[in-house]
Design a protein around this motif. Structure first.
Motif, PDB file in Angstrom:
ATOM      1  N   SER A 174       3.467  24.857 -13.501  1.00 52.71           N
ATOM      2  CA  SER A 174       4.674  25.109 -12.704  1.00 52.71           C
ATOM      3  C   SER A 174       4.387  26.163 -11.641  1.00 52.71           C
ATOM      4  N   ALA A 175       3.637  27.210 -12.027  1.00 55.32           N
ATOM      5  CA  ALA A 175       3.301  28.257 -11.058  1.00 55.32           C
ATOM      6  C   ALA A 175       2.431  27.684  -9.949  1.00 55.32           C
ATOM      7  N   VAL A 176       1.475  26.829 -10.328  1.00 53.16           N
ATOM      8  CA  VAL A 176       0.610  26.219  -9.318  1.00 53.16           C
ATOM      9  C   VAL A 176       1.454  25.474  -8.296  1.00 53.16           C
ATOM     10  N   LYS A 177       2.439  24.720  -8.786  1.00 51.16           N
ATOM     11  CA  LYS A 177       3.278  23.961  -7.865  1.00 51.16           C
ATOM     12  C   LYS A 177       4.042  24.899  -6.927  1.00 51.16           C
ATOM     13  N   ALA A 178       4.622  25.951  -7.496  1.00 54.41           N
ATOM     14  CA  ALA A 178       5.405  26.867  -6.660  1.00 54.41           C
ATOM     15  C   ALA A 178       4.520  27.511  -5.594  1.00 54.41           C
ATOM     16  N   PHE A 179       3.325  27.963  -5.982  1.00 55.27           N
ATOM     17  CA  PHE A 179       2.411  28.560  -4.998  1.00 55.27           C
ATOM     18  C   PHE A 179       2.033  27.544  -3.922  1.00 55.27           C
ATOM     19  N   ASN A 180       1.794  26.305  -4.345  1.00 53.99           N
ATOM     20  CA  ASN A 180       1.388  25.295  -3.372  1.00 53.99           C
ATOM     21  C   ASN A 180       2.507  24.986  -2.380  1.00 53.99           C
ATOM     22  N   TRP A 181       3.750  24.986  -2.844  1.00 51.13           N
ATOM     23  CA  TRP A 181       4.846  24.748  -1.908  1.00 51.13           C
ATOM     24  C   TRP A 181       4.934  25.872  -0.881  1.00 51.13           C
ATOM     25  N   ILE A 182       4.798  27.104  -1.389  1.00 51.90           N
ATOM     26  CA  ILE A 182       4.894  28.239  -0.471  1.00 51.90           C
ATOM     27  C   ILE A 182       3.757  28.194   0.534  1.00 51.90           C
ATOM     28  N   THR A 183       2.545  27.833   0.055  1.00 54.25           N
ATOM     29  CA  THR A 183       1.422  27.748   0.985  1.00 54.25           C
ATOM     30  C   THR A 183       1.629  26.607   1.980  1.00 54.25           C
ATOM     31  N   THR A 184       2.352  25.565   1.550  1.00 53.33           N
ATOM     32  CA  THR A 184       2.615  24.458   2.474  1.00 53.33           C
ATOM     33  C   THR A 184       3.434  24.923   3.666  1.00 53.33           C
ATOM     34  N   ILE A 185       4.411  25.777   3.451  1.00 48.98           N
ATOM     35  CA  ILE A 185       5.200  26.207   4.609  1.00 48.98           C
ATOM     36  C   ILE A 185       4.517  27.332   5.393  1.00 48.98           C
ATOM     37  N   TRP A 186       3.517  27.978   4.775  1.00 51.55           N
ATOM     38  CA  TRP A 186       2.809  29.064   5.459  1.00 51.55           C
ATOM     39  C   TRP A 186       2.112  28.515   6.707  1.00 51.55           C
ATOM     40  N   LYS A 187       2.336  29.134   7.848  1.00 56.50           N
ATOM     41  CA  LYS A 187       1.742  28.719   9.117  1.00 56.50           C
ATOM     42  C   LYS A 187       2.121  27.296   9.505  1.00 56.50           C
ATOM     43  N   GLY A 188       3.261  26.859   9.046  1.00 56.61           N
ATOM     44  CA  GLY A 188       3.744  25.559   9.497  1.00 56.61           C
ATOM     45  C   GLY A 188       4.559  25.718  10.762  1.00 56.61           C
ATOM     46  N   ASN A 189       5.222  24.638  11.139  1.00 57.03           N
ATOM     47  CA  ASN A 189       6.129  24.702  12.280  1.00 57.03           C
ATOM     48  C   ASN A 189       7.421  24.074  11.773  1.00 57.03           C
ATOM     49  N   LEU A 190       8.214  24.893  11.072  1.00 52.83           N
ATOM     50  CA  LEU A 190       9.263  24.343  10.226  1.00 52.83           C
ATOM     51  C   LEU A 190      10.439  23.795  11.013  1.00 52.83           C
ATOM     52  N   ARG A 191      10.781  22.559  10.720  1.00 56.21           N
ATOM     53  CA  ARG A 191      11.981  21.985  11.298  1.00 56.21           C
ATOM     54  C   ARG A 191      13.093  22.143  10.295  1.00 56.21           C
ATOM     55  N   MET A 192      14.012  22.981  10.652  1.00 55.66           N
ATOM     56  CA  MET A 192      15.051  23.340   9.680  1.00 55.66           C
ATOM     57  C   MET A 192      16.192  22.328   9.693  1.00 55.66           C
ATOM     58  N   ASN A 193      15.928  21.107   9.299  1.00 53.92           N
ATOM     59  CA  ASN A 193      17.047  20.176   9.164  1.00 53.92           C
ATOM     60  C   ASN A 193      17.609  20.283   7.750  1.00 53.92           C
ATOM     61  N   PRO A 194      18.754  19.671   7.476  1.00 54.32           N
ATOM     62  CA  PRO A 194      19.367  19.887   6.161  1.00 54.32           C
ATOM     63  C   PRO A 194      18.448  19.530   4.991  1.00 54.32           C
ATOM     64  N   ALA A 195      17.650  18.468   5.134  1.00 53.17           N
ATOM     65  CA  ALA A 195      16.750  18.106   4.032  1.00 53.17           C
ATOM     66  C   ALA A 195      15.763  19.233   3.761  1.00 53.17           C
ATOM     67  N   MET A 196      15.263  19.853   4.839  1.00 55.93           N
ATOM     68  CA  MET A 196      14.307  20.947   4.700  1.00 55.93           C
ATOM     69  C   MET A 196      14.979  22.158   4.039  1.00 55.93           C
ATOM     70  N   LEU A 197      16.213  22.452   4.457  1.00 56.66           N
ATOM     71  CA  LEU A 197      16.902  23.598   3.861  1.00 56.66           C
ATOM     72  C   LEU A 197      17.057  23.385   2.362  1.00 56.66           C
ATOM     73  N   TYR A 198      17.460  22.179   1.972  1.00 54.32           N
ATOM     74  CA  TYR A 198      17.608  21.912   0.542  1.00 54.32           C
ATOM     75  C   TYR A 198      16.278  22.019  -0.183  1.00 54.32           C
ATOM     76  N   SER A 199      15.181  21.641   0.479  1.00 55.41           N
ATOM     77  CA  SER A 199      13.888  21.742  -0.195  1.00 55.41           C
ATOM     78  C   SER A 199      13.495  23.200  -0.397  1.00 55.41           C
ATOM     79  N   ILE A 200      13.739  24.023   0.616  1.00 59.46           N
ATOM     80  CA  ILE A 200      13.443  25.451   0.449  1.00 59.46           C
ATOM     81  C   ILE A 200      14.351  26.029  -0.641  1.00 59.46           C
ATOM     82  N   GLY A 201      15.613  25.613  -0.620  1.00 62.88           N
ATOM     83  CA  GLY A 201      16.537  26.042  -1.667  1.00 62.88           C
ATOM     84  C   GLY A 201      16.050  25.631  -3.035  1.00 62.88           C
TER      85      GLY A 201
END
Lengths: 348, 589
Positions: free
Chosen positions: B352-379
């Motif tokens: 579970s920790a591996v998954k959480a770290f990987n998600w955070i690294t996925t958004i690191w240095k991204g170019n985030l499009r904050m549409n509602p689906a993205m907001l819910y995913s971050i949530g």
């Protein structure tokens, strides 16, 4: 009919939102995914959400400190449980602060800008190894300490001179029986229930005669379960009808009462009721409670140890309780001597 | 298949449809209806908890005799929490979440014309529908619906003498669940067979989007564990109606000794939790899959550690089947088993920790499009972390003792599987709505919906940890019998206010959803510039999904923002769909 009224309101609200969408739709520039402006606003709001979560955490911890259980465990075993709890909780809070920070800060910092390129970064064995190995090490520590504590708490085989008490749950009250002079509980089964023998004790068992039942008195707080300070108490737990659960939060003890079997939990009380009433945490909590009760016109209350039922058992599950009194051992012995054994009750 | 395109009647197209896209929509709409009922119930009992003796006309209006004078009866309170739990866990988060997105995405994303068995798929939905109807009908019977808690532990659930809901209400609960399990098994078998056999050319298992991996593994755990719940339900039916003693022994109730001898409720608990624990992963894994996909697409970055993500899904699934005993530390189970289950349970924290770290690294240095689906995913990632961490306390037998069955547990699982899975589901709906209905949802309402929901979710469930730590047991009709809980009332009030805001915020979603179906702007073919195969299909649904050949796949689904040796984006755009062949000089990931 009123239900219909509420449903109509609900539908009207949906339609109102619908109309609102129409209005928005008219003025909207056609852009499927988020615009730079929206990225910006939502990025900042993400920081805001982080602030809200941190604020909520700090405020809850600060505000809740007076409503929690007294920090001092009323049982010796509880110390180990509390140590493990504090250690785990500290770890959790640190990890929570860091992880939420990274998540929301990155969400804010990398909010989309039209001509920026994202960094293609698909894999890194080094990083992945780090965050597999570190949790593994930390968890190994937790597991070892956890299992050590668990065995410590659950194993009462080496107890010196323990006292045996039976707790007997039924809808919706707790009965109890002390093992008496021989410190052995007579056997029991619901099939022996008859007349005044409400706990189904086998009266032909030679161990039963000196057992001391807590005399049944209907109503709350009439019965008091006395236990001595400084002596291990081993509870043998039975149920008459459905599952119940003996929950003694101040002693950090809980065990289900299961029809058809005898379960067990044990602890050594270390703080008497009188001492706990003078505890700083308890005093603060009960001052606050009595303040609230005064506003509502209810009488003031004093601290008492309690058994609560913590397994759903029927309509009055929410009010199935028994008061526990922890006495100094001499007082306890004096109190116990005033109680009648089965032999005495049956000969009357 | 597209060539035998026979004429569809209204009934075969909209009702007894065998098309995976229509079945997916049927699951979603049924799920939304059930979800509204479940959430509404929670608002009613939250009122009771915050204002114990006060009268509310809404309670009288909906509960009738059980809410006479505007105050609900204790039995009705227990019914509401029981049915709320059942509906949300099984009907919304299991059936509607998996049913909607597995059905929609498995054929689309692996490149198949439909499920392996469209007929079985249809049957699966209609059994689910039937079980929903039976569950809802049980709300209207004289003795009230089941009220032994969603875990229906016997003897309480077996004996009508013990509580009113254990009469006809419990019978209907069991019948409904038996049908539900049949439905769920048909669905799961279909998903497994489809993923294994119907992948298009080039779609190796290691090129599957993480959504498909999650649905596939979820289906496997479902097939392994749901039959065990069915057996428990059948044995309970035997005990209730045919006098057997699987779970009952030595019971004296209502003035008489019952004949049961030799059974054990602990056996039921083992059988129940052998499903019950994998069940929470059946709920959360599809949400994880959806979130992985949405995060990568909207960060314009590959998901970090694709292979590690797959391995952790499999590891979580495997571990999930050997940890059920952590629900039973204080049931009288042998303490040695407590140690074993502590060990296995805490191990789950690693993947579970591996998954959480990987998600955070996925958004690191991204170019985030904050549409509602993205907001819910971050949530989702946020609530998953907050809720998941307290699992370290509940999974550790020694500290579980004092928080077991208190509101601490309620807070934990609502955040980690309830709110998180719902967030995953919302992310999925906002992301794939264009694929489902060919229309776009309104973004502004989506934002408003997310912010209200996220704030109120934390507002309800964060303070709840503390009333649990204060020792307040769950499933208490009110706390007035214990003066030590008097000072928790104001916390309950705050939580109830947030719950009402959060509940009402869903109206925004409903309006947006239904409005957009009819009046939404027409969606382009690939609105999010995503790589997966579903976006290569036409906007309007056709039977068989692709008009011509099914496209072949040449790469993994996460080539976002890939650059060539000069540092320019490959092909001049920041995404490379799976159908694009590997170019000269390009290295396949």
């Amino acid at each position: 009919m009123k239900a219909l009224f509420f449903i109509i309101i609900f539908v009207v609200l949906i339609v109102a939102c619908w109309q609102f969408v129409k209005l928005l739709g008219l003025t909207k520039v056609d852009n499927q995914t988020a615009t730079e402006k929206e990225n910006n606003i939502n990025g900042w709001l993400m920081l805001g959400l982080m602030g809200f979560i941190y604020g909520l955490m700090i405020y809850s911890m600060y505000g809740a400190k007076d409503v929690l259980l007294p920090r001092a465990s009323a049982s010796e075993e509880g110390y180990h449980i509390d140590n493990l709890f504090v250690m785990t909780m500290t770890l959790i809070l640190v990890v929570q602060f860091i992880m939420q920070f990274l998540l929301f800060f990155f969400s804010f910092k990398y909010r989309g800008i039209d001509d920026r390129k994202a960094f293609f970064f698909a894999d890194s064995h080094k990083l992945e190894t780090i965050w597999t190995v570190i949790p593994t090490i930390v968890l190994s520590g937790l597991i070892i300490y956890g299992i050590w504590t668990w065995n410590n708490v659950m194993d009462s085989s080496d107890a010196k001179d323990p006292i045996f008490i039976e707790l007997y749950g039924k809808q919706f009250q707790w009965d109890a029986r002390y093992a008496g002079e021989d410190n052995q509980l007579g056997s029991a089964n619901v099939r022996f229930i008859e007349g005044t023998n409400t706990m189904g004790v086998d009266m032909t068992d030679k161990n039963s005669a000196d057992d001391i039942p807590l005399v049944v008195n209907e109503g709350k707080f009439v019965k008091e379960l006395h236990v001595p300070k400084g002596r291990k108490v081993i509870f043998k737990i039975r149920s008459q009808d459905v599952l119940h659960s003996v929950f003694m939060p101040h002693f950090r003890a809980q065990m289900n009462a299961v029809p058809g079997m005898v379960t067990e939990i044990a602890f050594t009380p270390v703080i008497t009721t009188a001492e706990m009433r003078l505890n700083e945490d308890t005093k603060a909590k009960f001052e606050a409670i009595n303040e609230l009760r005064k506003e509502k016109g209810e009488e003031a209350v004093e601290f008492d140890y309690l058994i609560l039922c913590n397994k759903i058992c029927g309509s009055s599950h929410y009010n199935m309780q028994l008061k526990i009194v922890v006495d100094e051992e001499a007082d306890f012995n004096k109190w116990l001597a005033t109680q009648n054994t089965f032999a005495q009750i049956n000969n009357k | 298949m597209s060539d035998h395109h026979h004429k569809e009647t209204f009934v075969t197209k909209y009702i007894f449809s065998q098309d995976h896209k229509m079945i997916s929509k049927q699951y979603l709409i049924t799920g939304i209806v059930m979800g509204c009922i479940g959430v509404f119930m929670s608002m009613l009992f939250r009122l009771q908890l915050a204002y114990p003796e006060q009268s509310f006309s809404i309670i009288e209006a909906f509960l009738g005799r059980a809410g006479e004078g505007g105050v609900m009866t204790p039995d009705m309170y227990l019914s509401l929490v029981t049915i709320h739990g059942t509906i949300m866990v099984f009907f919304v988060l299991t059936a509607a979440l998996s049913g909607t997105f597995s059905n929609l995405l498995i054929p689309f994303q692996i490149g198949a014309r439909d499920m392996a068995s469209p007929f079985l798929n249809m049957l699966s939905y209609w059994l689910f529908f039937l079980s929903s109807v039976i569950m809802l009908l049980s709300l209207f019977i004289e003795t009230g619906p089941a009220n032994a808690g969603w875990t229906i532990y016997p003897p309480l659930s077996a004996l009508p003498q013990a509580i009113s809901g254990s009469g006809l209400g419990m019978t209907m609960w069991l019948v409904s669940m038996a049908i539900f399990i049949a439905s769920s098994l048909m669905g799961a078998l279909n998903y497994i067979v489809t993923v294994l056999n119907l992948r298009t050319i080039g779609m190796k298992m290691t090129r599957l989007p993480l959504t498909i991996w999650a649905f596939f593994v979820t289906a496997i755990i479902g097939v392994v564990s749901f039959p065990v719940l069915l057996s428990a339900a059948l044995l309970l039916i035997m005990d209730r109606s045919f006098g057997t003693s699987f779970f009952l022994s030595d019971i004296y109730i209502a003035g008489e000794v019952l004949h049961y001898k030799g059974g054990s409720p602990v056996l039921f608990e083992h059988l129940f939790w052998f499903l019950g624990h994998p069940e929470v992963y059946i709920v959360i894994l599809p949400a994880m899959g959806i979130v992985s996909e949405v995060l990568a697409t909207n960060s314009r970055k590959p998901i970090f550690g694709y292979r590690a993500m797959i391995i952790s899904i499999i590891a979580i699934a495997f571990l999930s089947t050997i940890v059920w005993g952590h629900h039973m530390f204080v049931t009288g189970m042998n303490p040695f088993l407590g140690s074993v289950f502590t060990f296995t349970t805490l191990l789950i924290a690693i993947p579970s920790a591996v998954k959480a770290f990987n998600w955070i690294t996925t958004i690191w240095k991204g170019n985030l499009r904050m549409n509602p689906a993205m907001l819910y995913s971050i949530g989702f990632v946020s609530t998953f972390i907050t809720g998941g961490l307290t699992g370290l306390i509940l999974g550790d037998s020694a500290i579980d003792i004092n928080v077991h069955d208190t509101y601490f547990v309620v807070a934990h699982f609502h955040l980690v599987m309830g709110v998180s899975a719902i967030f995953g589901m919302f992310a999925g709906v906002y992301h794939w709505f264009p694929k489902m209905y060919g229309k776009m949802m309104n973004k502004d309402l989506g934002y408003l919906h997310f912010w209200l929901t996220a704030i109120s979710a934390y507002g309800v469930f964060f303070p709840m940890h503390f009333i649990g730590l204060a020792g307040l047991p769950r499933r208490y009709y009110n706390n007035t019998a214990f003066p030590i809980f008097d000072d928790l009332l104001h916390i309950n009030k705050v939580m109830t206010i947030f719950a009402i805001i959060g509940g009402l915020a869903q109206i925004i979603f409903l309006a947006n959803f239904f409005f957009s179906i009819y009046k939404g702007k027409r969606a382009p073919k690939n609105p999010w510039h995503a790589n997966t195969l579903e976006w290569t299909t036409e906007v309007d649904h056709i039977h068989g999904n692709w008009a011509g050949e099914i496209p072949a796949v040449h790469r993994w689904p996460y080539d976002y923002s890939k650059i060539d040796e000069n540092g320019d984006l490959w092909g001049g755009q920041d995404f490379t769909p799976q159908t694009v062949p590997i170019r000269d000089g390009e290295e396949e990931f």
